[in-house]
Design a protein around this motif. Structure first.
Motif, PDB file in Angstrom:
ATOM      1  N   ALA A 165       7.447   4.464   5.013  1.00 49.64           N
ATOM      2  CA  ALA A 165       8.579   5.347   4.761  1.00 49.64           C
ATOM      3  C   ALA A 165       8.188   6.801   4.567  1.00 49.64           C
ATOM      4  O   ALA A 165       8.914   7.690   4.962  1.00 49.64           O
ATOM      5  CB  ALA A 165       9.341   4.861   3.537  1.00 49.64           C
ATOM      6  N   LEU A 166       7.079   7.094   3.923  1.00 47.92           N
ATOM      7  CA  LEU A 166       6.768   8.467   3.548  1.00 47.92           C
ATOM      8  C   LEU A 166       5.507   8.961   4.246  1.00 47.92           C
ATOM      9  O   LEU A 166       4.478   8.289   4.222  1.00 47.92           O
ATOM     10  CB  LEU A 166       6.572   8.572   2.027  1.00 47.92           C
ATOM     11  N   ARG A 173       5.963  22.282  11.908  1.00 41.59           N
ATOM     12  CA  ARG A 173       6.485  22.581  10.580  1.00 41.59           C
ATOM     13  C   ARG A 173       5.563  21.973   9.537  1.00 41.59           C
ATOM     14  O   ARG A 173       4.883  20.974   9.799  1.00 41.59           O
ATOM     15  CB  ARG A 173       7.904  22.064  10.408  1.00 41.59           C
ATOM     16  N   LYS A 174       5.563  22.553   8.356  1.00 36.60           N
ATOM     17  CA  LYS A 174       4.738  22.032   7.278  1.00 36.60           C
ATOM     18  C   LYS A 174       5.448  20.839   6.657  1.00 36.60           C
ATOM     19  O   LYS A 174       6.593  20.937   6.233  1.00 36.60           O
ATOM     20  CB  LYS A 174       4.514  23.101   6.198  1.00 36.60           C
ATOM     21  N   SER A 175       4.771  19.681   6.647  1.00 36.74           N
ATOM     22  CA  SER A 175       5.394  18.498   6.038  1.00 36.74           C
ATOM     23  C   SER A 175       5.205  18.572   4.537  1.00 36.74           C
ATOM     24  O   SER A 175       4.188  19.036   4.044  1.00 36.74           O
ATOM     25  CB  SER A 175       4.779  17.225   6.601  1.00 36.74           C
ATOM     26  N   SER A 176       6.201  18.108   3.817  1.00 32.13           N
ATOM     27  CA  SER A 176       6.145  18.198   2.357  1.00 32.13           C
ATOM     28  C   SER A 176       5.639  16.937   1.735  1.00 32.13           C
ATOM     29  O   SER A 176       5.590  15.902   2.284  1.00 32.13           O
ATOM     30  CB  SER A 176       7.524  18.529   1.807  1.00 32.13           C
ATOM     31  N   LYS A 229       0.832  -1.201   0.000  1.00 30.11           N
ATOM     32  CA  LYS A 229       0.000   0.000   0.000  1.00 30.11           C
ATOM     33  C   LYS A 229       0.868   1.253   0.000  1.00 30.11           C
ATOM     34  O   LYS A 229       0.597   2.221  -0.702  1.00 30.11           O
ATOM     35  CB  LYS A 229      -0.888  -0.027   1.243  1.00 30.11           C
ATOM     36  N   ASN A 230       1.938   1.270   0.825  1.00 31.93           N
ATOM     37  CA  ASN A 230       2.836   2.413   0.936  1.00 31.93           C
ATOM     38  C   ASN A 230       4.281   1.963   0.789  1.00 31.93           C
ATOM     39  O   ASN A 230       4.606   0.815   1.106  1.00 31.93           O
ATOM     40  CB  ASN A 230       2.683   3.087   2.311  1.00 31.93           C
TER      41      ASN A 230
END
Length: 168
Positions: free
Chosen positions: A145-146, A165-168, A135-136
């Protein structure tokens, strides 16, 4: 700063680049770096090349800097912060030149998971260019991982973080 400048670390220091003083003496909007979290423990935040935090607010015994990551957090007014920005701003725009330069720094080659066998990585195996099959994307140990937050929910400093913080 230039050669011959005097650098002062005290509450009475002037607001000049390189001087360290508590947030009570730093005006709002000033660019700072090398910010302490615990008074007397030394700077912990905003120390990388080209990094700079900005003093956003002061209220009671706490000050609020906006950190280079975009996080806004509270620090005690008795902590020290250095006025100005860390030097060597263009370090990230330089290339290494060749693989050997990275090897001299201790960086080893990184093999992709899909190029491995299933025994070595969850992405491994299959005939030809097969997809991940999960799935990921995952780490070699099977964790996502992400995009997964890894900070503990019960960490003692969570109440001091106003805006993550803003996650990318």
């Amino acid at each position: 700063m230039k050669v011959g400048d005097t650098i002062v670390s005290s509450p009475e220091a002037s607001i000049a680049s390189g001087n360290a003083l508590p947030p009570t003496k730093i005006p709002l909007g000033t660019v700072i770096h090398n910010v302490e979290i615990i008074p007397g423990n030394g700077g912990r935040l905003g120390r990388a090349a080209g990094a700079a935090a900005k003093m956003v607010a002061k209220e009671g015994r706490l000050a609020t800097p906006r950190l280079p990551s975009g996080e806004v957090r509270l620090i005690p007014q008795s902590c020290l912060a250095t006025v100005g920005r860390v030097g060597n701003i263009d370090i990230n725009s330089e290339g290494s030149g060749k693989a050997g330069s990275k090897r001299w720094l201790g960086k080893r080659p990184r093999v992709r998971g899909v190029a491995m066998n299933p025994v070595d990585h969850p992405h491994g195996g299959g005939e030809g260019k097969t997809p991940i099959g999960r799935k990921n994307p995952s780490t070699p140990w099977g964790c996502v991982a992400l995009g997964t937050r890894s900070r503990r929910k019960t960490k003692y400093s969570n109440p001091f973080i106003i805006c993550r913080r803003k996650s990318s």
